[in-house]
Design a protein around this motif. Structure first.
Motif, mmCIF file in Angstrom:
data_model
loop_
_atom_site.group_PDB
_atom_site.id
_atom_site.type_symbol
_atom_site.label_atom_id
_atom_site.label_comp_id
_atom_site.label_asym_id
_atom_site.label_seq_id
_atom_site.Cartn_x
_atom_site.Cartn_y
_atom_site.Cartn_z
ATOM 1 N N ILE A 17 0.866 -1.178 0.000
ATOM 2 C CA ILE A 17 0.000 0.000 0.000
ATOM 3 C C ILE A 17 0.904 1.230 0.000
ATOM 4 O O ILE A 17 1.917 1.267 0.707
ATOM 5 C CB ILE A 17 -0.907 0.030 1.247
ATOM 6 C CG1 ILE A 17 -1.739 -1.254 1.354
ATOM 7 C CG2 ILE A 17 -1.821 1.250 1.229
ATOM 8 C CD1 ILE A 17 -2.500 -1.389 2.661
ATOM 9 N N TRP A 18 0.516 2.237 -0.761
ATOM 10 C CA TRP A 18 1.327 3.448 -0.859
ATOM 11 C C TRP A 18 0.538 4.665 -0.398
ATOM 12 O O TRP A 18 -0.645 4.805 -0.718
ATOM 13 C CB TRP A 18 1.783 3.656 -2.300
ATOM 14 C CG TRP A 18 2.773 2.632 -2.743
ATOM 15 C CD1 TRP A 18 2.500 1.406 -3.291
ATOM 16 C CD2 TRP A 18 4.191 2.715 -2.636
ATOM 17 N NE1 TRP A 18 3.666 0.735 -3.548
ATOM 18 C CE2 TRP A 18 4.720 1.510 -3.155
ATOM 19 C CE3 TRP A 18 5.071 3.692 -2.177
ATOM 20 C CZ2 TRP A 18 6.086 1.256 -3.227
ATOM 21 C CZ3 TRP A 18 6.439 3.446 -2.238
ATOM 22 C CH2 TRP A 18 6.930 2.242 -2.753
ATOM 23 N N PRO A 19 1.157 5.561 0.337
ATOM 24 C CA PRO A 19 0.474 6.800 0.751
ATOM 25 C C PRO A 19 -0.028 7.570 -0.455
ATOM 26 O O PRO A 19 0.623 7.593 -1.515
ATOM 27 C CB PRO A 19 1.563 7.581 1.487
ATOM 28 C CG PRO A 19 2.571 6.559 1.915
ATOM 29 C CD PRO A 19 2.544 5.503 0.845
ATOM 30 N N ALA A 20 -1.169 8.221 -0.303
ATOM 31 C CA ALA A 20 -1.757 8.957 -1.427
ATOM 32 C C ALA A 20 -0.827 10.053 -1.926
ATOM 33 O O ALA A 20 -0.818 10.374 -3.121
ATOM 34 C CB ALA A 20 -3.102 9.550 -1.000
ATOM 35 N N ALA A 175 -8.361 9.360 -0.241
ATOM 36 C CA ALA A 175 -7.505 8.243 -0.647
ATOM 37 C C ALA A 175 -6.477 7.879 0.411
ATOM 38 O O ALA A 175 -5.999 6.746 0.448
ATOM 39 C CB ALA A 175 -6.794 8.580 -1.954
ATOM 40 N N GLN A 176 -6.117 8.802 1.281
ATOM 41 C CA GLN A 176 -5.132 8.529 2.313
ATOM 42 C C GLN A 176 -5.762 7.997 3.591
ATOM 43 O O GLN A 176 -5.270 7.050 4.191
ATOM 44 C CB GLN A 176 -4.325 9.795 2.637
ATOM 45 C CG GLN A 176 -3.348 9.657 3.789
ATOM 46 C CD GLN A 176 -2.254 8.624 3.542
ATOM 47 O OE1 GLN A 176 -1.931 8.318 2.390
ATOM 48 N NE2 GLN A 176 -1.682 8.082 4.608
ATOM 49 N N THR A 177 -6.868 8.579 4.005
ATOM 50 C CA THR A 177 -7.422 8.299 5.339
ATOM 51 C C THR A 177 -8.649 7.402 5.338
ATOM 52 O O THR A 177 -8.985 6.823 6.368
ATOM 53 C CB THR A 177 -7.794 9.613 6.035
ATOM 54 O OG1 THR A 177 -8.894 10.229 5.325
ATOM 55 C CG2 THR A 177 -6.619 10.581 6.065
ATOM 56 N N GLY A 178 -9.341 7.313 4.205
ATOM 57 C CA GLY A 178 -10.615 6.591 4.191
ATOM 58 C C GLY A 178 -11.744 7.380 4.808
ATOM 59 O O GLY A 178 -12.844 6.855 5.005
ATOM 60 N N VAL A 195 -1.342 1.299 -7.790
ATOM 61 C CA VAL A 195 -1.078 0.844 -6.424
ATOM 62 C C VAL A 195 -2.335 0.961 -5.575
ATOM 63 O O VAL A 195 -3.261 1.709 -5.904
ATOM 64 C CB VAL A 195 0.061 1.654 -5.762
ATOM 65 C CG1 VAL A 195 1.376 1.467 -6.495
ATOM 66 C CG2 VAL A 195 -0.295 3.140 -5.666
ATOM 67 N N LEU A 196 -2.341 0.229 -4.464
ATOM 68 C CA LEU A 196 -3.402 0.373 -3.477
ATOM 69 C C LEU A 196 -3.186 1.645 -2.674
ATOM 70 O O LEU A 196 -2.059 1.996 -2.326
ATOM 71 C CB LEU A 196 -3.412 -0.809 -2.513
ATOM 72 C CG LEU A 196 -4.029 -2.118 -2.954
ATOM 73 C CD1 LEU A 196 -4.076 -3.080 -1.775
ATOM 74 C CD2 LEU A 196 -5.436 -1.914 -3.503
ATOM 75 N N LYS A 197 -4.283 2.315 -2.345
ATOM 76 C CA LYS A 197 -4.243 3.494 -1.498
ATOM 77 C C LYS A 197 -4.829 3.141 -0.131
ATOM 78 O O LYS A 197 -5.787 2.357 -0.046
ATOM 79 C CB LYS A 197 -5.061 4.634 -2.119
ATOM 80 C CG LYS A 197 -4.556 5.104 -3.488
ATOM 81 C CD LYS A 197 -5.036 4.237 -4.628
ATOM 82 C CE LYS A 197 -4.560 4.767 -5.981
ATOM 83 N NZ LYS A 197 -4.794 3.785 -7.064
ATOM 84 N N PRO A 198 -4.305 3.695 0.960
ATOM 85 C CA PRO A 198 -4.798 3.322 2.290
ATOM 86 C C PRO A 198 -6.299 3.549 2.457
ATOM 87 O O PRO A 198 -6.983 2.758 3.116
ATOM 88 C CB PRO A 198 -4.006 4.238 3.237
ATOM 89 C CG PRO A 198 -2.808 4.654 2.471
ATOM 90 C CD PRO A 198 -3.200 4.664 1.029
ATOM 91 N N PRO A 229 5.738 1.541 2.087
ATOM 92 C CA PRO A 229 5.806 1.822 3.527
ATOM 93 C C PRO A 229 4.656 1.244 4.340
ATOM 94 O O PRO A 229 4.698 1.269 5.566
ATOM 95 C CB PRO A 229 5.796 3.349 3.578
ATOM 96 C CG PRO A 229 5.065 3.763 2.338
ATOM 97 C CD PRO A 229 5.374 2.727 1.297
ATOM 98 N N ILE A 230 3.620 0.739 3.667
ATOM 99 C CA ILE A 230 2.453 0.185 4.353
ATOM 100 C C ILE A 230 2.155 -1.183 3.747
ATOM 101 O O ILE A 230 2.243 -1.352 2.529
ATOM 102 C CB ILE A 230 1.220 1.099 4.207
ATOM 103 C CG1 ILE A 230 1.552 2.540 4.624
ATOM 104 C CG2 ILE A 230 0.049 0.571 5.047
ATOM 105 C CD1 ILE A 230 0.468 3.542 4.263
ATOM 106 N N ALA A 231 1.814 -2.143 4.590
ATOM 107 C CA ALA A 231 1.507 -3.497 4.119
ATOM 108 C C ALA A 231 0.030 -3.810 4.315
ATOM 109 O O ALA A 231 -0.604 -3.337 5.260
ATOM 110 C CB ALA A 231 2.351 -4.522 4.861
#
Length: 508
Positions: A17-20, A175-178, A195-198, A229-231
């Motif tokens: 997962i990648w930061p927006a 896209a970053q926080t939901g 990529v996936l966004k958080p 940086p995020i899994a």
């Protein structure tokens, strides 16, 4: 949308997962590395979304495409052009804006017009026969509530009986926080690109994303060479964590766990934590609780060793234990406070939950050998803020908790976030709304505590424990549905989940 549970084809969804904030950089670097233009990526995105739309709605013959004034709208133009070429009736609406379109979106718009397409204003009458709506309004750049005209269009689309398919992310979802600061598209399907966004996996995501699809647009090889940086953690990874045991292993190898809590009237909490630990493979589980709880707990689960919590029994148990779990049913009176004061100096792995967290909020400290498992209300007390602030950015909230308290933090909820003082961050992609009932957190504490005793690192114990917990709930929901699920219902499916080598050969 009638079913707000987010579904996915697990095999096609990446675990990175990648930061927006990184999305534009990633898109450009990846395109440059392959020698392709950003417009080519837009064409690929439109084609991927068009293919999903046709696969999911093969009988839809009248599409409404909603385009914004960014590259998300550009994706919409591509989808519209492909649909029209396939003989589908397409009505394309564009938001009024003073801003000029980005270069790639301009190319996509011109290609739509050159193919004979028509652009309608946002207030045009919709055809009566619309049977699919494509959302290309806002994209991943959203940071605040949609403007009034956009919100009105979103609400109108949501009220229409036709299903909604969102491009990259439902419009109105951060896209970053939901978070959803205003109106948001209630998608039946979301096709996300590269990529996936958080924000697709936590916060309000499960209410609005629908079935999630992912397409890397041919950038797979480049992305595989990058470390995100995020899994994302899900049930497909259970075999990596829960490997078969050595034939000669014995109970001493599997951890000695002490669980402390169960004040007057809360024997159930401590019993569920204890049994969850046993079902997750703990070798020996000792419970320290009120004397009146001993007989009922032993009667229900004789494999648990249950003792009255006294100064002497606590000292002896802390010497004996490999791991301590404290908090379920602990209360905040002198009985619980004294136990926590002694436990806080325990040097081996420990987990604090429930009232241990509430007491920690009163007297904050840092412990690097500790896992904290707050729900949003407890997290708000730990950070001295509101629940709304916690939920507005769950990743940031978890990171703030780690900064203040150290160790590992499990911020529970839909899209549980796990963060460590070493900078590791994960989002748990398992579990369902049926697990929103009393006792589920007690079960999770027992699972994670058991894994700590089986030599999992605190971060791995937290991630694997959360996935096992969610997967057990998902298996139960698949059998009987979500409503009415009890925490103790998970014990039978949990046994299957932590033995993935036999999970497909047995009936629950």
């Amino acid at each position: 949308m009638t079913d707000h549970t987010m579904k996915k084809n697990a095999a096609s969804i990446p675990h990175s997962i990648w930061p927006a904030g990184d999305l534009k950089r990633i898109e450009k670097e990846a395109a440059d590395s392959l020698g392709i233009t950003l417009y080519e990526l837009m064409l690929r995105a439109g084609e991927a979304a068009f293919n999903v739309a046709q696969e999911q709605f093969p009988d839809a013959r009248s599409w409404l495409v909603l385009c914004g004034n960014g590259n998300n709208g550009g994706d919409g133009y591509v989808v519209a052009r492909l649909a029209a070429a396939a003989g589908i009736q397409v009505t394309l609406l564009v938001l009024e804006s003073r801003k000029s379109l980005p270069e790639e979106a301009t190319q996509a718009r011109d290609a739509w017009l050159n193919a004979g397409g028509v652009i309608h204003a946002e207030d045009v009458l919709w055809p009566d026969d619309i049977d699919l709506i494509i959302d290309g309004l806002l994209g991943t750049g959203l940071t605040s509530a949609p403007r009034d005209n956009v919100a009105s269009l979103i609400e109108r689309a949501n009220a229409h009986p036709a299903p909604l398919l969102a491009l990259d992310i439902p419009s109105g979802l951060n896209a970053q926080t939901g978070a959803t600061p205003g109106a948001v598209i209630q998608a039946r399907h979301t096709v996300t690109f590269i990529v996936l966004k958080p924000g697709l996996l936590t916060g309000k995501a499960r209410d609005v994303v629908g079935q999630l699809h992912h397409h890397a647009l041919g950038l797979d090889a480049w992305l595989n060479g990058q470390e995100s940086p995020i899994a994302r953690f899900d049930a497909s990874q259970l075999p990596e964590w829960f490997t078969p045991r050595r034939p000669t292993s014995h109970k001493g190898d599997n951890g000695r766990l002490v669980i402390i809590g169960g004040d007057h009237g809360t024997a159930g909490a401590i019993r569920m934590t204890g049994e969850a630990a046993l079902r997750s493979g703990a070798g020996l589980v000792r419970i320290l609780t009120r004397s009146e709880n001993i007989a009922p707990i032993i009667t229900l689960r004789p494999e648990l060793m249950v003792h009255e919590l006294t100064a002497e029994s606590l000292d002896e148990s802390l010497e004996w234990a490999d791991v301590v779990v404290i908090g379920p049913g602990l209360g905040q009176k002198e009985w619980g406070k004294k136990a926590l004061q002694k436990v806080e100096n325990f040097r081996k792995p420990m987990l604090w939950d429930a009232d241990a967290l509430n007491l920690l909020a009163i007297n904050p400290d840092k412990r690097h050998n500790r896992v904290l498992t707050p729900h949003p209300g407890e997290a708000a007390r730990l950070l001295n803020c509101s629940v709304a602030e916690i939920e507005s950015d769950r990743l940031l909230s978890a990171q703030r908790l780690v900064k203040r308290y150290a160790g590992v933090v499990v911020l529970k909820g839909a899209g549980t976030v796990v963060a460590s003082a070493e900078g590791e961050t994960g989002i748990i992609d398992a579990g369902n709304a049926g697990m929103g009932s009393g006792g589920m957190g007690d079960v999770l504490s027992g699972i994670i505590g058991a894994l700590l005793g089986q030599k999992f690192s605190p971060y791995d114990a937290a991630c694997a424990g959360c996935v096992a917990h969610g997967a057990a709930g998902d298996r139960r929901a698949a059998q009987y549905g979500q409503r009415g699920m009890l925490a103790t219902d998970l014990f039978s499916t949990l046994l299957r989940v932590v033995n993935p080598d036999v999970i497909d050969t047995k009936n629950d």
